[in-house]
Design a protein around this motif. Structure first.
Motif, PDB file in Angstrom:
ATOM      1  N   HIS A   4       0.829  -1.194   0.000  1.00  0.00           N
ATOM      2  CA  HIS A   4       0.000   0.000   0.000  1.00  0.00           C
ATOM      3  C   HIS A   4       0.873   1.257   0.000  1.00  0.00           C
ATOM      4  O   HIS A   4       2.061   1.206   0.276  1.00  0.00           O
ATOM      5  CB  HIS A   4      -0.914   0.006   1.232  1.00  0.00           C
ATOM      6  N   MET A   5       0.224   2.385  -0.286  1.00  0.00           N
ATOM      7  CA  MET A   5       0.882   3.687  -0.260  1.00  0.00           C
ATOM      8  C   MET A   5       0.203   4.529   0.814  1.00  0.00           C
ATOM      9  O   MET A   5      -1.014   4.479   0.980  1.00  0.00           O
ATOM     10  CB  MET A   5       0.745   4.379  -1.626  1.00  0.00           C
ATOM     11  N   LEU A   6       1.001   5.309   1.528  1.00  0.00           N
ATOM     12  CA  LEU A   6       0.497   6.196   2.562  1.00  0.00           C
ATOM     13  C   LEU A   6       0.851   7.621   2.167  1.00  0.00           C
ATOM     14  O   LEU A   6       1.996   7.901   1.813  1.00  0.00           O
ATOM     15  CB  LEU A   6       1.155   5.838   3.895  1.00  0.00           C
ATOM     16  N   LYS A   7      -0.135   8.529   2.189  1.00  0.00           N
ATOM     17  CA  LYS A   7       0.099   9.908   1.768  1.00  0.00           C
ATOM     18  C   LYS A   7      -0.729  10.852   2.614  1.00  0.00           C
ATOM     19  O   LYS A   7      -1.866  10.561   2.959  1.00  0.00           O
ATOM     20  CB  LYS A   7      -0.266  10.071   0.290  1.00  0.00           C
ATOM     21  N   LEU A   8      -0.133  12.010   2.939  1.00  0.00           N
ATOM     22  CA  LEU A   8      -0.867  13.049   3.656  1.00  0.00           C
ATOM     23  C   LEU A   8      -1.907  13.657   2.734  1.00  0.00           C
ATOM     24  O   LEU A   8      -1.655  13.847   1.549  1.00  0.00           O
ATOM     25  CB  LEU A   8       0.075  14.156   4.122  1.00  0.00           C
ATOM     26  N   CYS A   9      -3.047  13.981   3.285  1.00  0.00           N
ATOM     27  CA  CYS A   9      -4.100  14.653   2.527  1.00  0.00           C
ATOM     28  C   CYS A   9      -4.020  16.130   2.895  1.00  0.00           C
ATOM     29  O   CYS A   9      -4.548  16.552   3.917  1.00  0.00           O
ATOM     30  CB  CYS A   9      -5.458  14.054   2.864  1.00  0.00           C
ATOM     31  N   VAL A  10      -3.335  16.897   2.083  1.00  0.00           N
ATOM     32  CA  VAL A  10      -3.113  18.311   2.352  1.00  0.00           C
ATOM     33  C   VAL A  10      -4.281  19.123   1.808  1.00  0.00           C
ATOM     34  O   VAL A  10      -4.719  18.912   0.683  1.00  0.00           O
ATOM     35  CB  VAL A  10      -1.781  18.777   1.721  1.00  0.00           C
ATOM     36  N   GLY A  11      -4.772  20.043   2.605  1.00  0.00           N
ATOM     37  CA  GLY A  11      -5.861  20.908   2.166  1.00  0.00           C
ATOM     38  C   GLY A  11      -7.244  20.397   2.507  1.00  0.00           C
ATOM     39  O   GLY A  11      -8.235  21.064   2.244  1.00  0.00           O
ATOM     40  N   ALA A  98       3.246  13.363  10.744  1.00  0.00           N
ATOM     41  CA  ALA A  98       3.433  13.986   9.432  1.00  0.00           C
ATOM     42  C   ALA A  98       4.754  13.541   8.803  1.00  0.00           C
ATOM     43  O   ALA A  98       5.716  13.218   9.504  1.00  0.00           O
ATOM     44  CB  ALA A  98       3.410  15.502   9.581  1.00  0.00           C
ATOM     45  N   PHE A  99       4.794  13.529   7.491  1.00  0.00           N
ATOM     46  CA  PHE A  99       5.976  13.178   6.717  1.00  0.00           C
ATOM     47  C   PHE A  99       5.838  13.863   5.368  1.00  0.00           C
ATOM     48  O   PHE A  99       4.779  14.360   5.013  1.00  0.00           O
ATOM     49  CB  PHE A  99       6.112  11.651   6.566  1.00  0.00           C
ATOM     50  N   GLN A 100       6.906  13.882   4.607  1.00  0.00           N
ATOM     51  CA  GLN A 100       6.846  14.475   3.280  1.00  0.00           C
ATOM     52  C   GLN A 100       6.742  13.383   2.227  1.00  0.00           C
ATOM     53  O   GLN A 100       7.268  12.290   2.401  1.00  0.00           O
ATOM     54  CB  GLN A 100       8.073  15.332   3.017  1.00  0.00           C
ATOM     55  N   GLY A 101       6.093  13.705   1.132  1.00  0.00           N
ATOM     56  CA  GLY A 101       5.973  12.745   0.035  1.00  0.00           C
ATOM     57  C   GLY A 101       4.988  11.647   0.375  1.00  0.00           C
ATOM     58  O   GLY A 101       3.915  11.887   0.890  1.00  0.00           O
ATOM     59  N   TRP A 102       5.381  10.415   0.106  1.00  0.00           N
ATOM     60  CA  TRP A 102       4.545   9.267   0.407  1.00  0.00           C
ATOM     61  C   TRP A 102       5.426   8.177   0.987  1.00  0.00           C
ATOM     62  O   TRP A 102       6.651   8.246   0.918  1.00  0.00           O
ATOM     63  CB  TRP A 102       3.810   8.764  -0.843  1.00  0.00           C
ATOM     64  N   ARG A 103       4.824   7.176   1.563  1.00  0.00           N
ATOM     65  CA  ARG A 103       5.536   6.051   2.161  1.00  0.00           C
ATOM     66  C   ARG A 103       4.846   4.758   1.746  1.00  0.00           C
ATOM     67  O   ARG A 103       3.648   4.731   1.501  1.00  0.00           O
ATOM     68  CB  ARG A 103       5.525   6.128   3.691  1.00  0.00           C
ATOM     69  N   TYR A 104       5.622   3.678   1.723  1.00  0.00           N
ATOM     70  CA  TYR A 104       5.029   2.356   1.565  1.00  0.00           C
ATOM     71  C   TYR A 104       4.358   1.985   2.882  1.00  0.00           C
ATOM     72  O   TYR A 104       4.784   2.397   3.953  1.00  0.00           O
ATOM     73  CB  TYR A 104       6.099   1.306   1.254  1.00  0.00           C
ATOM     74  N   LEU A 105       3.301   1.178   2.796  1.00  0.00           N
ATOM     75  CA  LEU A 105       2.608   0.689   3.972  1.00  0.00           C
ATOM     76  C   LEU A 105       2.351  -0.801   3.763  1.00  0.00           C
ATOM     77  O   LEU A 105       1.638  -1.190   2.832  1.00  0.00           O
ATOM     78  CB  LEU A 105       1.286   1.445   4.171  1.00  0.00           C
ATOM     79  N   GLU A 106       2.947  -1.605   4.595  1.00  0.00           N
ATOM     80  CA  GLU A 106       2.757  -3.051   4.514  1.00  0.00           C
ATOM     81  C   GLU A 106       1.353  -3.425   4.984  1.00  0.00           C
ATOM     82  O   GLU A 106       0.780  -2.749   5.841  1.00  0.00           O
ATOM     83  CB  GLU A 106       3.804  -3.779   5.373  1.00  0.00           C
ATOM     84  N   THR A 107       0.810  -4.486   4.442  1.00  0.00           N
ATOM     85  CA  THR A 107      -0.538  -4.925   4.784  1.00  0.00           C
ATOM     86  C   THR A 107      -0.687  -5.162   6.280  1.00  0.00           C
ATOM     87  O   THR A 107      -1.711  -4.805   6.866  1.00  0.00           O
ATOM     88  CB  THR A 107      -0.895  -6.203   3.998  1.00  0.00           C
ATOM     89  N   ALA A 108       0.319  -5.718   6.920  1.00  0.00           N
ATOM     90  CA  ALA A 108       0.251  -5.991   8.360  1.00  0.00           C
ATOM     91  C   ALA A 108       0.120  -4.713   9.187  1.00  0.00           C
ATOM     92  O   ALA A 108      -0.408  -4.744  10.298  1.00  0.00           O
ATOM     93  CB  ALA A 108       1.492  -6.763   8.799  1.00  0.00           C
ATOM     94  N   ASP A 109       0.583  -3.587   8.654  1.00  0.00           N
ATOM     95  CA  ASP A 109       0.538  -2.315   9.375  1.00  0.00           C
ATOM     96  C   ASP A 109      -0.662  -1.450   8.997  1.00  0.00           C
ATOM     97  O   ASP A 109      -0.864  -0.382   9.574  1.00  0.00           O
ATOM     98  CB  ASP A 109       1.824  -1.515   9.105  1.00  0.00           C
TER      99      ASP A 109
END
Length: 136
Positions: A4-11, A98-109
């Motif tokens: 999976h991908m993890l991303k902040l929803c800005v705005g 918070a973080f910048q950009g995006w991150r991978y997210l493993e299914t277990a997490d």
């Protein structure tokens, strides 16, 4: 196993804000596309059942299934476009810094879906507080 991908929803502070933004900015017939700078090296794993999990004001609140990942342009102008399913699935609110950009997210997490959950319609802030104190 999907990635999976993890991303902040800005705005947008809530899922409803995101939906309203989509309604206002949606061009009829165009897919829901997320644009970002870097193309994931593990894109094949993401389109094999992965989702984009969105972080709103410090909590993961929802996800959308990833349909496609492609690089557009070349060289310094290259960008990544992630095509998403229109359906937004609410998930158990899960704290995330918070973080910048995006991150991978493993299914277990990844947080579980709220579909069919008794608290599916509860205000996200209440659900977050209940989870923080261990009451849910």
């Amino acid at each position: 196993m999907p990635l999976h991908m993890l991303k902040l929803c800005v705005g947008a502070d809530t899922i409803e804000d995101l939906l309203e933004w989509r309604r206002v900015h949606h061009e009829h017939g165009q897919p829901w596309t997320l644009r970002t700078r870097q193309t994931p090296k593990r894109a094949a794993e993401m389109i094999d059942g992965g989702s984009l999990y969105r972080v709103f004001k410090g909590s993961i609140l929802c996800r959308q299934r990833i349909l496609a990942v492609q690089t557009v342009g070349e060289g310094v102008t290259a960008r990544c476009e992630v095509t998403l399913d229109e359906e937004i699935v609410r998930v158990a609110p899960t704290p995330r810094r918070a973080f910048q950009g995006w991150r991978y997210l493993e299914t277990a997490d990844a947080p579980p879906d709220l579909a069919g959950d008794a608290f599916a319609d509860a205000p996200p802030e209440l659900v977050r507080q209940l989870r923080e104190i261990g009451a849910w």
